[in-house]
Scaffold this active site. Structure first.
Site, PDB file in Angstrom:
ATOM      1  N   CYS A 130       0.858  -1.178   0.000  1.00 37.11           N
ATOM      2  CA  CYS A 130       0.000   0.000   0.000  1.00 37.11           C
ATOM      3  C   CYS A 130       0.898   1.233   0.000  1.00 37.11           C
ATOM      4  O   CYS A 130       1.876   1.286   0.749  1.00 37.11           O
ATOM      5  CB  CYS A 130      -0.880  -0.004   1.251  1.00 37.11           C
TER       6      CYS A 130
ATOM      7  N   HIS B 206      -9.094  -4.026  -1.721  1.00 39.02           N
ATOM      8  CA  HIS B 206      -8.117  -3.240  -0.957  1.00 39.02           C
ATOM      9  C   HIS B 206      -8.522  -1.758  -0.949  1.00 39.02           C
ATOM     10  O   HIS B 206      -8.514  -1.107   0.111  1.00 39.02           O
ATOM     11  CB  HIS B 206      -6.732  -3.424  -1.594  1.00 39.02           C
ATOM     12  N   GLU B 207      -8.901  -1.249  -2.129  1.00 33.25           N
ATOM     13  CA  GLU B 207      -9.254   0.183  -2.210  1.00 33.25           C
ATOM     14  C   GLU B 207     -10.568   0.470  -1.479  1.00 33.25           C
ATOM     15  O   GLU B 207     -10.707   1.519  -0.833  1.00 33.25           O
ATOM     16  CB  GLU B 207      -9.336   0.637  -3.672  1.00 33.25           C
TER      17      GLU B 207
ATOM     18  N   HIS C 184     -10.015   1.122   2.028  1.00 35.32           N
ATOM     19  CA  HIS C 184      -9.547   2.483   2.331  1.00 35.32           C
ATOM     20  C   HIS C 184     -10.721   3.426   2.612  1.00 35.32           C
ATOM     21  O   HIS C 184     -10.611   4.332   3.440  1.00 35.32           O
ATOM     22  CB  HIS C 184      -8.748   3.065   1.164  1.00 35.32           C
TER      23      HIS C 184
HETATM   24 ZN    ZN Z   1      -3.673   0.999  -0.086  1.00 35.32          ZN
END
Ligand code: ZN
Length: 175
Positions: free
Chosen positions: A101, A143-144, A147
């Protein structure tokens, strides 16, 4: 002209907030942010970047898979801006894979993600897109999306031994 934006690092409170939905599209103010996000991910050899990583707490991210020194085996796609993204179905088949990341310097972690997901999101023009994503691109999306909910990949490693340095990861990736 695009700008390279400063990326917030782990410890920055904005990375732990739930980002706000974007209420109306199109929104001309987003255009510059999207261009800058794509340029910032590209400059950092990222395959994705979420708005909270550049201090904009909005439900918007870029998926931009392509091979790079950080992800030598990534498939190639055009950078795609995804707004108010959601997962509507999951395969339930979990696969382990290494993640890094841009907000977690010098770390990689082995994370379980759904191999296939059905997603929906809006384009910057306000069109609704619904599609199935698989494998590495599905991993980037998950993953995004994390966030946007204040979750970072180290939160998701199964065991502490699965959090390693970039240098050790490179030995594995190029073997
Ligand atoms: Zn990330």
């Amino acid at each position: 002209m695009s700008k390279i934006l400063q990326i917030s690092a782990i410890g920055s409170p904005i990375l732990r907030q739930r980002a706000m939905a974007i209420p109306q599209l199109p929104d001309a103010r987003l255009d510059e942010l999207i261009v800058d996000l794509i340029a910032t991910a590209d400059a950092a050899n990222g395959v994705g970047i979420a708005a909270p990583q550049v201090a904009s707490s909005l439900r918007l991210f870029i998926v931009a898979s392509r091979p790079s020194p950080r992800y030598p085996h990534a498939p190639t796609m055009l950078p795609t801006a995804m707004i108010n993204p959601e997962i509507i179905a999951r395969s339930g088949e979990l696969v382990a894979g290494w993640e890094g990341c841009l907000s977690v310097p010098d770390r990689r972690g082995m994370v379980l993600r759904d191999r296939a997901i059905e997603v929906k999101y809006f384009t910057p023009q306000g069109e609704l897109v619904q599609q199935e994503l698989t494998d590495f691109v599905a991993r980037i999306f998950q993953h995004e999306l994390d966030h946007l909910d204040g979750i970072l990949f180290p939160d998701r490693v199964t065991t502490k031994a699965d959090l390693i340095s970039e240098a050790e990861y490179m030995k594995i990736a190029f073997n």
